[in-house]
Design a protein around this motif. Structure first.
Motif, PDB file in Angstrom:
ATOM      1  N   ARG A 175       7.225  16.872  -6.657  1.00  0.00           N
ATOM      2  CA  ARG A 175       8.077  15.723  -6.309  1.00  0.00           C
ATOM      3  C   ARG A 175       7.823  15.224  -4.883  1.00  0.00           C
ATOM      4  NH1 ARG A 175      11.450  20.136  -6.829  1.00  0.00           N
ATOM      5  NH2 ARG A 175      12.538  20.835  -4.940  1.00  0.00           N
ATOM      6  N   ASN A 176       7.569  16.126  -3.931  1.00  0.00           N
ATOM      7  CA  ASN A 176       7.290  15.671  -2.567  1.00  0.00           C
ATOM      8  C   ASN A 176       5.962  14.920  -2.495  1.00  0.00           C
ATOM      9  OD1 ASN A 176       9.642  16.676  -1.540  1.00  0.00           O
ATOM     10  ND2 ASN A 176       8.748  18.542  -0.706  1.00  0.00           N
ATOM     11  N   THR A 177       4.975  15.408  -3.237  1.00  0.00           N
ATOM     12  CA  THR A 177       3.682  14.710  -3.277  1.00  0.00           C
ATOM     13  C   THR A 177       3.825  13.340  -3.925  1.00  0.00           C
ATOM     14  OG1 THR A 177       2.515  16.833  -3.424  1.00  0.00           O
ATOM     15  CG2 THR A 177       1.304  14.861  -4.087  1.00  0.00           C
ATOM     16  N   ILE A 178       4.603  13.268  -4.985  1.00  0.00           N
ATOM     17  CA  ILE A 178       4.835  11.978  -5.650  1.00  0.00           C
ATOM     18  C   ILE A 178       5.525  11.015  -4.697  1.00  0.00           C
ATOM     19  CG2 ILE A 178       6.092  10.837  -7.520  1.00  0.00           C
ATOM     20  CD1 ILE A 178       5.705  13.365  -9.187  1.00  0.00           C
ATOM     21  N   THR A 179       6.523  11.503  -3.978  1.00  0.00           N
ATOM     22  CA  THR A 179       7.225  10.647  -3.011  1.00  0.00           C
ATOM     23  C   THR A 179       6.278  10.173  -1.917  1.00  0.00           C
ATOM     24  OG1 THR A 179       9.273  11.872  -3.426  1.00  0.00           O
ATOM     25  CG2 THR A 179       9.187  10.509  -1.450  1.00  0.00           C
ATOM     26  N   GLY A 180       5.421  11.066  -1.431  1.00  0.00           N
ATOM     27  CA  GLY A 180       4.447  10.672  -0.416  1.00  0.00           C
ATOM     28  C   GLY A 180       3.482   9.617  -0.912  1.00  0.00           C
ATOM     29  N   ALA A 181       3.033   9.764  -2.162  1.00  0.00           N
ATOM     30  CA  ALA A 181       2.131   8.762  -2.738  1.00  0.00           C
ATOM     31  C   ALA A 181       2.833   7.422  -2.898  1.00  0.00           C
ATOM     32  CB  ALA A 181       1.607   9.253  -4.089  1.00  0.00           C
ATOM     33  N   LEU A 182       4.085   7.446  -3.312  1.00  0.00           N
ATOM     34  CA  LEU A 182       4.854   6.204  -3.441  1.00  0.00           C
ATOM     35  C   LEU A 182       4.979   5.496  -2.101  1.00  0.00           C
ATOM     36  CD1 LEU A 182       7.730   7.384  -5.814  1.00  0.00           C
ATOM     37  CD2 LEU A 182       6.003   5.677  -6.366  1.00  0.00           C
ATOM     38  N   ILE A 183       5.283   6.254  -1.062  1.00  0.00           N
ATOM     39  CA  ILE A 183       5.441   5.657   0.262  1.00  0.00           C
ATOM     40  C   ILE A 183       4.124   5.085   0.755  1.00  0.00           C
ATOM     41  CG2 ILE A 183       5.958   6.164   2.686  1.00  0.00           C
ATOM     42  CD1 ILE A 183       7.983   8.221   1.704  1.00  0.00           C
ATOM     43  N   LEU A 184       3.025   5.831   0.563  1.00  0.00           N
ATOM     44  CA  LEU A 184       1.726   5.362   1.037  1.00  0.00           C
ATOM     45  C   LEU A 184       1.323   4.058   0.362  1.00  0.00           C
ATOM     46  CD1 LEU A 184      -0.842   5.857   2.714  1.00  0.00           C
ATOM     47  CD2 LEU A 184      -1.761   7.114   0.754  1.00  0.00           C
ATOM     48  N   VAL A 185       1.437   3.996  -0.953  1.00  0.00           N
ATOM     49  CA  VAL A 185       1.063   2.779  -1.676  1.00  0.00           C
ATOM     50  C   VAL A 185       2.003   1.637  -1.310  1.00  0.00           C
ATOM     51  CG1 VAL A 185       0.752   1.752  -3.959  1.00  0.00           C
ATOM     52  CG2 VAL A 185       0.065   4.113  -3.559  1.00  0.00           C
ATOM     53  N   PHE A 186       3.278   1.938  -1.134  1.00  0.00           N
ATOM     54  CA  PHE A 186       4.238   0.904  -0.747  1.00  0.00           C
ATOM     55  C   PHE A 186       3.850   0.291   0.591  1.00  0.00           C
ATOM     56  CE2 PHE A 186       8.053  -0.494   1.453  1.00  0.00           C
ATOM     57  CZ  PHE A 186       8.673  -1.290   0.502  1.00  0.00           C
ATOM     58  N   VAL A 187       3.561   1.137   1.574  1.00  0.00           N
ATOM     59  CA  VAL A 187       3.190   0.634   2.901  1.00  0.00           C
ATOM     60  C   VAL A 187       1.886  -0.144   2.831  1.00  0.00           C
ATOM     61  CG1 VAL A 187       2.493   1.333   5.229  1.00  0.00           C
ATOM     62  CG2 VAL A 187       4.435   2.430   4.133  1.00  0.00           C
ATOM     63  N   PHE A 188       0.930   0.367   2.065  1.00  0.00           N
ATOM     64  CA  PHE A 188      -0.379  -0.273   1.986  1.00  0.00           C
ATOM     65  C   PHE A 188      -0.284  -1.656   1.340  1.00  0.00           C
ATOM     66  CE2 PHE A 188      -4.608  -0.907   0.047  1.00  0.00           C
ATOM     67  CZ  PHE A 188      -5.386  -0.815   1.187  1.00  0.00           C
ATOM     68  N   THR A 189       0.458  -1.773   0.262  1.00  0.00           N
ATOM     69  CA  THR A 189       0.581  -3.065  -0.421  1.00  0.00           C
ATOM     70  C   THR A 189       1.534  -4.002   0.304  1.00  0.00           C
ATOM     71  OG1 THR A 189       2.295  -2.099  -1.873  1.00  0.00           O
ATOM     72  CG2 THR A 189       0.030  -2.103  -2.685  1.00  0.00           C
ATOM     73  N   LEU A 190       2.430  -3.448   1.144  1.00  0.00           N
ATOM     74  CA  LEU A 190       3.352  -4.309   1.890  1.00  0.00           C
ATOM     75  C   LEU A 190       2.599  -5.220   2.854  1.00  0.00           C
ATOM     76  CD1 LEU A 190       6.422  -4.810   2.268  1.00  0.00           C
ATOM     77  CD2 LEU A 190       6.356  -3.166   4.144  1.00  0.00           C
ATOM     78  N   GLY A 191       1.443  -4.771   3.320  1.00  0.00           N
ATOM     79  CA  GLY A 191       0.654  -5.580   4.236  1.00  0.00           C
ATOM     80  C   GLY A 191      -0.431  -6.398   3.558  1.00  0.00           C
ATOM     81  N   ALA A 192      -0.409  -6.474   2.226  1.00  0.00           N
ATOM     82  CA  ALA A 192      -1.424  -7.263   1.510  1.00  0.00           C
ATOM     83  C   ALA A 192      -1.317  -8.728   1.907  1.00  0.00           C
ATOM     84  CB  ALA A 192      -1.258  -7.093   0.007  1.00  0.00           C
TER      85      ALA A 192
END
Length: 252
Positions: A175-192
């Motif tokens: 679950r912590n890894t999943i949360t980290g992946a969600l945050i990373l993709v969220f931040v990355f796509t937020l700056g698209a």
């Protein structure tokens, strides 16, 4: 940029070095609320879909041979080498009326005639998921490869089906890894920036696009700077949270 965010816009596309909080006060306006809602919605949706696809994909990947894993990871790294410009125009071509999947669907009789699927919210979300999927896999893969294979095997020996084992044993442990992946993709796509302009409609423009619009076309550098500072602070906060979760996972 921080200093200009507190300045006041003047005529002719310039700004006056007068301290004011009006630019940050506009964050409470309906305009900014709408822009922020659109940006967060697309980024959150793309992150959720990308991780939902990447997690079972990575689970199957770690069960393959070492050679198959190496080939898959090299392919993912090659996808990461593509710029957002190439990805945007490639998806624009794929979703176009003349050279895209519209012709295939029309040929199969699924639609009456070929049509374009871009620009649209669905096209933008699809491209953002494609952009975030490799990052999701690369974040999940190290933790998944270290997962003790005896734990899922013990669950199956107790009578759990493979699907139940996956959702009741593997997913909670990651679950912590999943949360980290969600945050990373969220931040990355937020700056698209390119994808919303290429595949989205004006109402689908994200915060990054509106920052450019305010700075270049509206000549409002103070407000553009204030939005940039806001985007930077949100990204830093989420990255910090992701790093904290990663340290917690390592200690465990």
């Amino acid at each position: 940029m921080l200093a200009i965010s507190f300045f006041r816009q003047s005529s002719g596309g310039f700004y006056e070095p007068v301290f004011t909080l009006d630019n940050f006060g506009r964050f409470l306006s309906p305009f900014f609320a709408k822009v922020l809602t659109v940006s967060v919605s697309f980024s959150a949706g793309a992150a959720a879909i990308a991780v939902a696809i990447a997690f079972p994909f990575t689970y199957l990947l770690v069960q393959m041979s070492g050679r198959a894993q190496a080939v898959a990871l090299v392919f993912l790294l090659s996808v990461l080498s593509l710029s957002e410009v190439i990805i945007g125009f490639s998806w624009s071509t794929i979703l176009s009326q003349t050279a895209g999947i519209g012709n295939i669907l029309a040929g199969l009789g699924l639609i009456s005639e070929s049509r374009s699927f871009s620009p649209s919210s669905g096209a933008l979300l699809t491209a953002l998921v494609y952009l975030g999927f490799p990052y999701s896999v690369l974040v999940i893969y190290p933790a998944m490869s270290r997962l003790d294979p005896e734990i899922p095997e013990a669950a199956r020996m107790c009578g759990a089906s493979p699907v139940r084992t996956f959702f009741t044993t593997v997913v909670p442990m990651m679950r912590n890894t999943i949360t980290g992946a969600l945050i990373l993709v969220f931040v990355f796509t937020l700056g698209a920036y390119i994808l919303p302009q290429t595949l989205g409609r004006p109402q689908d423009w994200t915060l990054s696009v509106h920052i450019t619009d305010q700075a270049v076309f509206q000549s409002n550098l103070p407000f553009a700077s204030a939005m940039s500072i806001f985007l930077l602070l949100v990204s830093l906060a989420l990255v910090g949270l992701s790093m904290l979760l990663g340290q917690t996972e390592t200690k465990r």
